[in-house]
Design a protein around this motif. Structure first.
Motif, PDB file in Angstrom:
ATOM      1  N   LEU A   1      -7.668  13.905  -3.020  1.00  0.00           N
ATOM      2  CA  LEU A   1      -8.752  13.621  -2.092  1.00  0.00           C
ATOM      3  C   LEU A   1      -8.779  12.145  -1.715  1.00  0.00           C
ATOM      4  O   LEU A   1      -9.068  11.788  -0.566  1.00  0.00           O
ATOM      5  CB  LEU A   1     -10.088  14.017  -2.729  1.00  0.00           C
ATOM      6  CG  LEU A   1     -11.318  13.980  -1.814  1.00  0.00           C
ATOM      7  CD1 LEU A   1     -11.144  14.911  -0.631  1.00  0.00           C
ATOM      8  CD2 LEU A   1     -12.565  14.339  -2.603  1.00  0.00           C
ATOM      9  N   ASN A   2      -8.443  11.277  -2.662  1.00  0.00           N
ATOM     10  CA  ASN A   2      -8.386   9.852  -2.382  1.00  0.00           C
ATOM     11  C   ASN A   2      -7.350   9.550  -1.305  1.00  0.00           C
ATOM     12  O   ASN A   2      -7.606   8.784  -0.361  1.00  0.00           O
ATOM     13  CB  ASN A   2      -8.054   9.096  -3.667  1.00  0.00           C
ATOM     14  CG  ASN A   2      -7.935   7.598  -3.452  1.00  0.00           C
ATOM     15  OD1 ASN A   2      -8.917   6.920  -3.210  1.00  0.00           O
ATOM     16  ND2 ASN A   2      -6.712   7.087  -3.541  1.00  0.00           N
ATOM     17  N   MET A   3      -6.156  10.152  -1.439  1.00  0.00           N
ATOM     18  CA  MET A   3      -5.105   9.933  -0.444  1.00  0.00           C
ATOM     19  C   MET A   3      -5.513  10.506   0.917  1.00  0.00           C
ATOM     20  O   MET A   3      -5.276   9.901   1.960  1.00  0.00           O
ATOM     21  CB  MET A   3      -3.799  10.562  -0.916  1.00  0.00           C
ATOM     22  CG  MET A   3      -3.216   9.938  -2.173  1.00  0.00           C
ATOM     23  SD  MET A   3      -2.895   8.171  -2.011  1.00  0.00           S
ATOM     24  CE  MET A   3      -1.722   8.155  -0.655  1.00  0.00           C
ATOM     25  N   ASP A   4      -6.139  11.686   0.905  1.00  0.00           N
ATOM     26  CA  ASP A   4      -6.587  12.304   2.160  1.00  0.00           C
ATOM     27  C   ASP A   4      -7.626  11.431   2.855  1.00  0.00           C
ATOM     28  O   ASP A   4      -7.611  11.270   4.077  1.00  0.00           O
ATOM     29  CB  ASP A   4      -7.175  13.690   1.889  1.00  0.00           C
ATOM     30  CG  ASP A   4      -6.122  14.696   1.463  1.00  0.00           C
ATOM     31  OD1 ASP A   4      -4.922  14.419   1.664  1.00  0.00           O
ATOM     32  OD2 ASP A   4      -6.499  15.747   0.931  1.00  0.00           O
TER      33      ASP A   4
ATOM     34  N   PHE B   1      -9.504   8.020   7.420  1.00  0.00           N
ATOM     35  CA  PHE B   1     -10.322   6.944   7.941  1.00  0.00           C
ATOM     36  C   PHE B   1      -9.527   5.715   8.355  1.00  0.00           C
ATOM     37  O   PHE B   1     -10.087   4.637   8.549  1.00  0.00           O
ATOM     38  CB  PHE B   1     -11.389   6.550   6.916  1.00  0.00           C
ATOM     39  CG  PHE B   1     -12.475   7.577   6.797  1.00  0.00           C
ATOM     40  CD1 PHE B   1     -13.536   7.591   7.667  1.00  0.00           C
ATOM     41  CD2 PHE B   1     -12.390   8.562   5.828  1.00  0.00           C
ATOM     42  CE1 PHE B   1     -14.528   8.553   7.568  1.00  0.00           C
ATOM     43  CE2 PHE B   1     -13.364   9.532   5.714  1.00  0.00           C
ATOM     44  CZ  PHE B   1     -14.448   9.531   6.582  1.00  0.00           C
ATOM     45  N   ALA B   2      -8.213   5.870   8.449  1.00  0.00           N
ATOM     46  CA  ALA B   2      -7.405   4.766   8.964  1.00  0.00           C
ATOM     47  C   ALA B   2      -7.798   4.496  10.412  1.00  0.00           C
ATOM     48  O   ALA B   2      -8.061   5.429  11.180  1.00  0.00           O
ATOM     49  CB  ALA B   2      -5.926   5.116   8.869  1.00  0.00           C
ATOM     50  N   ASP B   3      -7.883   3.229  10.763  1.00  0.00           N
ATOM     51  CA  ASP B   3      -8.303   2.882  12.132  1.00  0.00           C
ATOM     52  C   ASP B   3      -7.355   3.456  13.165  1.00  0.00           C
ATOM     53  O   ASP B   3      -7.759   3.943  14.216  1.00  0.00           O
ATOM     54  CB  ASP B   3      -8.369   1.355  12.286  1.00  0.00           C
ATOM     55  CG  ASP B   3      -9.490   0.752  11.448  1.00  0.00           C
ATOM     56  OD1 ASP B   3     -10.460   1.470  11.167  1.00  0.00           O
ATOM     57  OD2 ASP B   3      -9.373  -0.427  11.079  1.00  0.00           O
ATOM     58  N   THR B   4      -6.075   3.388  12.885  1.00  0.00           N
ATOM     59  CA  THR B   4      -5.079   3.952  13.787  1.00  0.00           C
ATOM     60  C   THR B   4      -4.007   4.620  12.953  1.00  0.00           C
ATOM     61  O   THR B   4      -3.677   4.161  11.854  1.00  0.00           O
ATOM     62  CB  THR B   4      -4.419   2.859  14.658  1.00  0.00           C
ATOM     63  OG1 THR B   4      -3.842   1.863  13.808  1.00  0.00           O
ATOM     64  CG2 THR B   4      -5.437   2.203  15.573  1.00  0.00           C
ATOM     65  N   GLU B   5      -3.472   5.699  13.459  1.00  0.00           N
ATOM     66  CA  GLU B   5      -2.404   6.392  12.752  1.00  0.00           C
ATOM     67  C   GLU B   5      -1.075   5.717  13.078  1.00  0.00           C
ATOM     68  O   GLU B   5      -0.704   5.588  14.244  1.00  0.00           O
ATOM     69  CB  GLU B   5      -2.352   7.863  13.149  1.00  0.00           C
ATOM     70  CG  GLU B   5      -1.340   8.657  12.330  1.00  0.00           C
ATOM     71  CD  GLU B   5      -1.355  10.128  12.692  1.00  0.00           C
ATOM     72  OE1 GLU B   5      -1.393  10.428  13.906  1.00  0.00           O
ATOM     73  OE2 GLU B   5      -1.320  10.961  11.779  1.00  0.00           O
ATOM     74  N   LEU B   6      -0.398   5.259  12.045  1.00  0.00           N
ATOM     75  CA  LEU B   6       0.856   4.557  12.256  1.00  0.00           C
ATOM     76  C   LEU B   6       1.950   5.530  12.671  1.00  0.00           C
ATOM     77  O   LEU B   6       2.060   6.634  12.126  1.00  0.00           O
ATOM     78  CB  LEU B   6       1.268   3.833  10.977  1.00  0.00           C
ATOM     79  CG  LEU B   6       0.342   2.691  10.524  1.00  0.00           C
ATOM     80  CD1 LEU B   6       0.817   2.134   9.195  1.00  0.00           C
ATOM     81  CD2 LEU B   6       0.285   1.589  11.575  1.00  0.00           C
ATOM     82  N   THR B   7       2.744   5.116  13.626  1.00  0.00           N
ATOM     83  CA  THR B   7       3.889   5.905  14.074  1.00  0.00           C
ATOM     84  C   THR B   7       5.069   4.957  14.267  1.00  0.00           C
ATOM     85  O   THR B   7       4.910   3.739  14.350  1.00  0.00           O
ATOM     86  CB  THR B   7       3.602   6.627  15.410  1.00  0.00           C
ATOM     87  OG1 THR B   7       3.303   5.631  16.418  1.00  0.00           O
ATOM     88  CG2 THR B   7       2.431   7.581  15.285  1.00  0.00           C
ATOM     89  N   GLY B   8       6.256   5.540  14.352  1.00  0.00           N
ATOM     90  CA  GLY B   8       7.440   4.728  14.582  1.00  0.00           C
ATOM     91  C   GLY B   8       8.416   4.819  13.425  1.00  0.00           C
ATOM     92  O   GLY B   8       8.423   5.797  12.668  1.00  0.00           O
ATOM     93  N   ARG B   9       9.230   3.780  13.276  1.00  0.00           N
ATOM     94  CA  ARG B   9      10.284   3.786  12.253  1.00  0.00           C
ATOM     95  C   ARG B   9      10.270   2.463  11.502  1.00  0.00           C
ATOM     96  O   ARG B   9      10.095   1.399  12.083  1.00  0.00           O
ATOM     97  CB  ARG B   9      11.646   3.998  12.907  1.00  0.00           C
ATOM     98  CG  ARG B   9      12.812   4.047  11.910  1.00  0.00           C
ATOM     99  CD  ARG B   9      14.083   4.502  12.617  1.00  0.00           C
ATOM    100  NE  ARG B   9      14.601   3.491  13.510  1.00  0.00           N
ATOM    101  CZ  ARG B   9      15.672   2.726  13.249  1.00  0.00           C
ATOM    102  NH1 ARG B   9      16.339   2.881  12.110  1.00  0.00           N
ATOM    103  NH2 ARG B   9      16.104   1.837  14.114  1.00  0.00           N
TER     104      ARG B   9
ATOM    105  N   GLN C   1       2.405  10.599   2.563  1.00  0.00           N
ATOM    106  CA  GLN C   1       1.099  11.251   2.614  1.00  0.00           C
ATOM    107  C   GLN C   1       0.127  10.478   3.492  1.00  0.00           C
ATOM    108  O   GLN C   1      -0.649  11.062   4.247  1.00  0.00           O
ATOM    109  CB  GLN C   1       0.527  11.391   1.199  1.00  0.00           C
ATOM    110  CG  GLN C   1       1.206  12.453   0.358  1.00  0.00           C
ATOM    111  CD  GLN C   1       0.693  12.475  -1.064  1.00  0.00           C
ATOM    112  OE1 GLN C   1       0.062  11.525  -1.542  1.00  0.00           O
ATOM    113  NE2 GLN C   1       0.976  13.553  -1.775  1.00  0.00           N
ATOM    114  N   ALA C   2       0.185   9.161   3.415  1.00  0.00           N
ATOM    115  CA  ALA C   2      -0.721   8.326   4.197  1.00  0.00           C
ATOM    116  C   ALA C   2      -0.248   8.141   5.642  1.00  0.00           C
ATOM    117  O   ALA C   2      -1.067   7.885   6.529  1.00  0.00           O
ATOM    118  CB  ALA C   2      -0.893   6.962   3.534  1.00  0.00           C
TER     119      ALA C   2
END
Length: 293
Positions: free
Chosen positions: A78-81, A86-94, A117-118
């Motif tokens: 649950l901590n990881m979820d 609640f991350a401000d932005t979802e990181l994408t890329g490489r 997971q994050a």
């Protein structure tokens, strides 16, 4: 009970429950065995119950420990979820990570599980090469981060972890008693090889390097087969290996320092996020400083 449960203690507790051993759990969570024992003492104080009982050489959960384990797994997940939600932005890329193969085997399972997971939409490219080659790749801009053996002249690495450097042999053979000691080590530029040779020469002990490889699996195979003695960091000692010390005629070795090297010319939020997790996962500097006092 009013005290809050510590997430890091719960992660260690889960590792002990899954391996049945404080020693193996310490390797999984990259802590010393004494640090793990202290964490579990504090966890038992928090819940007010004994959660382990000895069963020969293994550690078995008590009934209260079994009850806590179910909660621990749910709390950690649950901590990881929650962090991801609640991350401000979802990181994408490489992001490109370099790591020697022996460190990859020991450190990456935990690091990459937590990072993926994050950040489920991030692609991680992993390059497994020896430290000198990873340093060159960082300098050339081919990598964003590299976990390396910390050597002062290799560049401005962030020092993140201590490990004891140990002489190892096969637990089933006595090759260490040979008049001329056979060795399995890294290539000539390997700092572990250099310090091993220096210590043997200071003792005027005859030796010969029979097996030389950048690949730690190949070096470890020579040790397990009883063909040579080698030098490894503490967390790399595998079942079937025996540590050699002064009582066996082998001199103490210095600590192995592990560092994180960054490509400062191309800083990204992805690299920063992965770097922060690597430091958090590997850091044992406080524990080492306490032990040295």
């Amino acid at each position: 009970m009013t005290a809050l449960l510590d997430i890091d203690q719960l992660r260690t507790f889960i590792a002990i429950a899954e391996t049945g051993s404080f020693t193996r759990a310490a390797e999984m969570v990259f802590k010393t065995q004494s640090a793990v024992s202290m964490q579990m003492k504090r966890l038992e104080e928090r819940v007010g119950k004994a959660i382990f009982e000895r069963d020969g050489r293994s550690s078995r959960l008590t009934e209260d420990g079994e009850k806590l384990l179910d909660y621990a797994r749910r709390i950690v997940k649950l901590n990881m979820d929650a962090i991801g939600a609640f991350a401000d932005t979802e990181l994408t890329g490489r992001v490109r990570l370099g790591v020697p193969d022996d460190y990859a085997d020991r450190y990456l399972p935990d690091i990459m599980t937590r990072f993926s997971q994050a950040n489920p939409r991030v692609e991680v490219t992993i390059v497994c090469e020896p430290t000198p080659m990873l340093v060159e790749r960082i300098q050339a801009g081919d990598l964003d981060l590299a976990i390396i053996t910390h050597v002062e002249h290799k560049g401005p690495a962030e020092f993140v972890r201590y490990e004891r450097l140990l002489w190892v042999t096969s637990s089933l053979h006595s090759i260490q008693n040979e008049a001329t000691l056979p060795l399995a080590l890294g290539r000539a530029s390997c700092c572990w090889r250099q310090v091993a040779v220096e210590r043997l020469e200071a003792q005027n002990r005859p030796y010969r390097v029979l097996y030389s490889s950048w690949n730690s699996t190949a070096v470890g195979a020579m040790v397990l087969a009883g063909l040579a003695v080698s030098v490894l960091p503490e967390s790399a000692v595998r079942p079937g290996m025996r540590v050699l010390g002064p009582i066996d005629g082998f001199p103490p070795l210095p600590s192995c320092k592990i560092g994180l090297l960054r490509n400062w010319r191309e800083q990204t939020s992805l690299a920063d996020a992965l770097a922060a997790l690597i430091v958090q996962s590997l850091d044992n500097l406080a524990g080492h400083a306490e032990a040295a006092e």
